[in-house]
Design a protein around this motif. Structure first.
Motif, PDB file in Angstrom:
ATOM      1  N   ALA A 201       0.834  -1.205   0.000  1.00  7.09           N
ATOM      2  CA  ALA A 201       0.000   0.000   0.000  1.00  7.09           C
ATOM      3  C   ALA A 201       0.866   1.252   0.000  1.00  7.09           C
ATOM      4  O   ALA A 201       0.554   2.243  -0.677  1.00  7.09           O
ATOM      5  N   HIS A 205       1.172   4.201  -2.896  1.00  8.59           N
ATOM      6  CA  HIS A 205       1.007   5.626  -2.581  1.00  8.59           C
ATOM      7  C   HIS A 205       2.215   6.423  -3.057  1.00  8.59           C
ATOM      8  O   HIS A 205       2.074   7.515  -3.635  1.00  8.59           O
ATOM      9  N   TYR A 209      -0.445   6.186  -6.973  1.00 10.22           N
ATOM     10  CA  TYR A 209      -1.758   5.559  -7.127  1.00 10.22           C
ATOM     11  C   TYR A 209      -2.722   6.167  -6.106  1.00 10.22           C
ATOM     12  O   TYR A 209      -2.320   6.499  -4.986  1.00 10.22           O
ATOM     13  N   ASP A 211      -6.862   6.482  -4.194  1.00  8.12           N
ATOM     14  CA  ASP A 211      -7.712   5.698  -3.300  1.00  8.12           C
ATOM     15  C   ASP A 211      -8.431   4.565  -4.027  1.00  8.12           C
ATOM     16  O   ASP A 211      -8.690   3.508  -3.440  1.00  8.12           O
ATOM     17  N   GLN A 214      -6.052   1.764  -4.220  1.00  5.17           N
ATOM     18  CA  GLN A 214      -5.783   1.242  -2.877  1.00  5.17           C
ATOM     19  C   GLN A 214      -6.916   0.335  -2.393  1.00  5.17           C
ATOM     20  O   GLN A 214      -6.672  -0.690  -1.753  1.00  5.17           O
ATOM     21  N   TYR A 253      -3.575   1.512   6.045  1.00  5.14           N
ATOM     22  CA  TYR A 253      -4.026   2.883   5.854  1.00  5.14           C
ATOM     23  C   TYR A 253      -3.523   3.885   6.883  1.00  5.14           C
ATOM     24  O   TYR A 253      -3.488   5.081   6.622  1.00  5.14           O
ATOM     25  N   ARG A 260       3.775   0.845   6.004  1.00  2.00           N
ATOM     26  CA  ARG A 260       3.281   1.713   4.927  1.00  2.00           C
ATOM     27  C   ARG A 260       4.286   2.835   4.654  1.00  2.00           C
ATOM     28  O   ARG A 260       4.561   3.181   3.505  1.00  2.00           O
ATOM     29  N   ASN A 264       6.111   3.519   1.182  1.00  2.21           N
ATOM     30  CA  ASN A 264       5.953   4.827   0.553  1.00  2.21           C
ATOM     31  C   ASN A 264       7.303   5.382   0.108  1.00  2.21           C
ATOM     32  O   ASN A 264       7.440   5.944  -0.988  1.00  2.21           O
TER      33      ASN A 264
END
Length: 331
Positions: A201, A205, A209, A211, A214, A253, A260, A264
């Protein structure tokens, strides 16, 4: 008799600190091992961990602090291990105190790199601890929100329901709700896999990309998790329960998710080494991706997300190209 049970936490990070905080709500004295003598002395003087969740203030009279893991193990009946999986073997190699008769709960969301085993299996296979004396503490729950005393939920899993309830009552409070499960293998694997999906995820991000993608990524991730766990431990379970889907969502999230954050940075062009150095924290998903990929290589389970994360982190493949191919495999 239960009131006489002694509890100790092994670890000095944010999750260990949060668990100590939860235990002190219900237990008169909590053993706490961390290898940093500086951190221990700071807690004694300033009543808080200097490096993690520093806003949490402790009554030091409730803490039995030690930098000797053997002292903590000898002291407690229930041991909660909350250190990164990559360092667990190193810490356990210091053990001279016996684990016989101890109840061991893992709050570690990772796979032991040296053995390729989840923590419960490692304690069972290497230290001969019966599965009835092993448990798992999992989310959905972030240490940072425990520090803020925001309403949070835990799943306490054990083959022995009584031991699960004992641990649950010691962790419960007005802001912590606990659910008991007998799916010790499934919940522990779910805790491992969700970190890989959180890395995915984060990569998405970082690549830009939105929502919409995701949401598709997470819905595919829970189905992939179901296939993987069913392969390693087949039993009746609802994959939409909080221990599986809920923990996946909060890790995928949340702004507090280090996995995450790590992903990222990879998506934005950082190398693995530079991302690890800048974070100065362990992202369990990095280690889990390799082991999960290797475990799955011997089966026919379809795991395109795990494969994609593995190829980016360990095969040095271009994240943009890998995710473009992954997008075509999702539905």
């Amino acid at each position: 008799m239960n009131k006489e049970l002694k509890f100790a936490v092994i670890g000095g990070g944010s999750w260990a600190t949060a668990i100590v905080k939860m235990l002190t709500e219900n237990v008169q004295e909590v053993g706490w091992y961390m290898r940093s003598v500086y951190a221990l002395e700071h807690i004694k003087r300033q009543q808080h961990n200097p490096s993690y969740l520093s806003s949490v203030e402790f009554n030091v009279d409730q803490l039995r602090l030690t930098s000797d893991i053997n002292e903590a193990v000898a002291y407690a009946d229930y041991l909660v291990f909350a250190i990164p999986s990559a360092f667990l073997k190193e810490e356990l190699d210091k053990l001279t105190a016996s684990l016989e008769g101890k109840v061991v709960f893992s709050a570690i969301k990772g796979i032991i790199p040296e053995t390729g085993l989840i923590v419960g299996e490692h304690f069972h296979d290497v230290y001969k601890i019966p599965f009835d004396h092993i448990g798992v503490i999992t989310g959905p729950c972030h240490a940072e929100e425990v520090a803020l005393e925001r309403l949070s939920y835990l799943t306490i899993a054990s083959n022995d329901e009584e031991k699960a309830h004992i641990m649950a009552t010691r962790l419960s409070s007005e802001y912590i709700k606990c659910k008991v499960s007998d799916d010790i293998i499934g919940t522990e694997y779910a805790a491992v896999l969700k970190n890989i999906y959180a890395v995915a995820a984060g990569i998405a991000h970082g690549l830009g990309y939105g929502d919409n993608f995701q949401s598709v990524l997470m819905s595919n991730a829970i189905r992939e998790m179901k296939r993987f766990i069913k392969k390693v431990h087949k039993m009746k379970r609802n994959i939409n329960d909080s221990a599986y889907l809920g923990d996946l969502l909060v890790t995928g999230y949340s702004i507090f998710s280090r996995n995450r954050m790590f992903g990222n940075m990879i998506g934005k062009g950082y190398t693995v080494k530079s991302a690890q150095m800048e974070m100065n924290m362990v992202a369990e998903g990095y280690y889990a991706a390799k082991t999960a990929y290797e475990l799955d290589a011997t089966s026919t389970t379809r795991t395109p997300i795990i494969d994609a994360v593995h190829d980016i982190l360990y095969e040095d493949k271009n994240p943009k190209k890998v995710f473009k191919k992954l997008a075509d495999k999702l539905d």
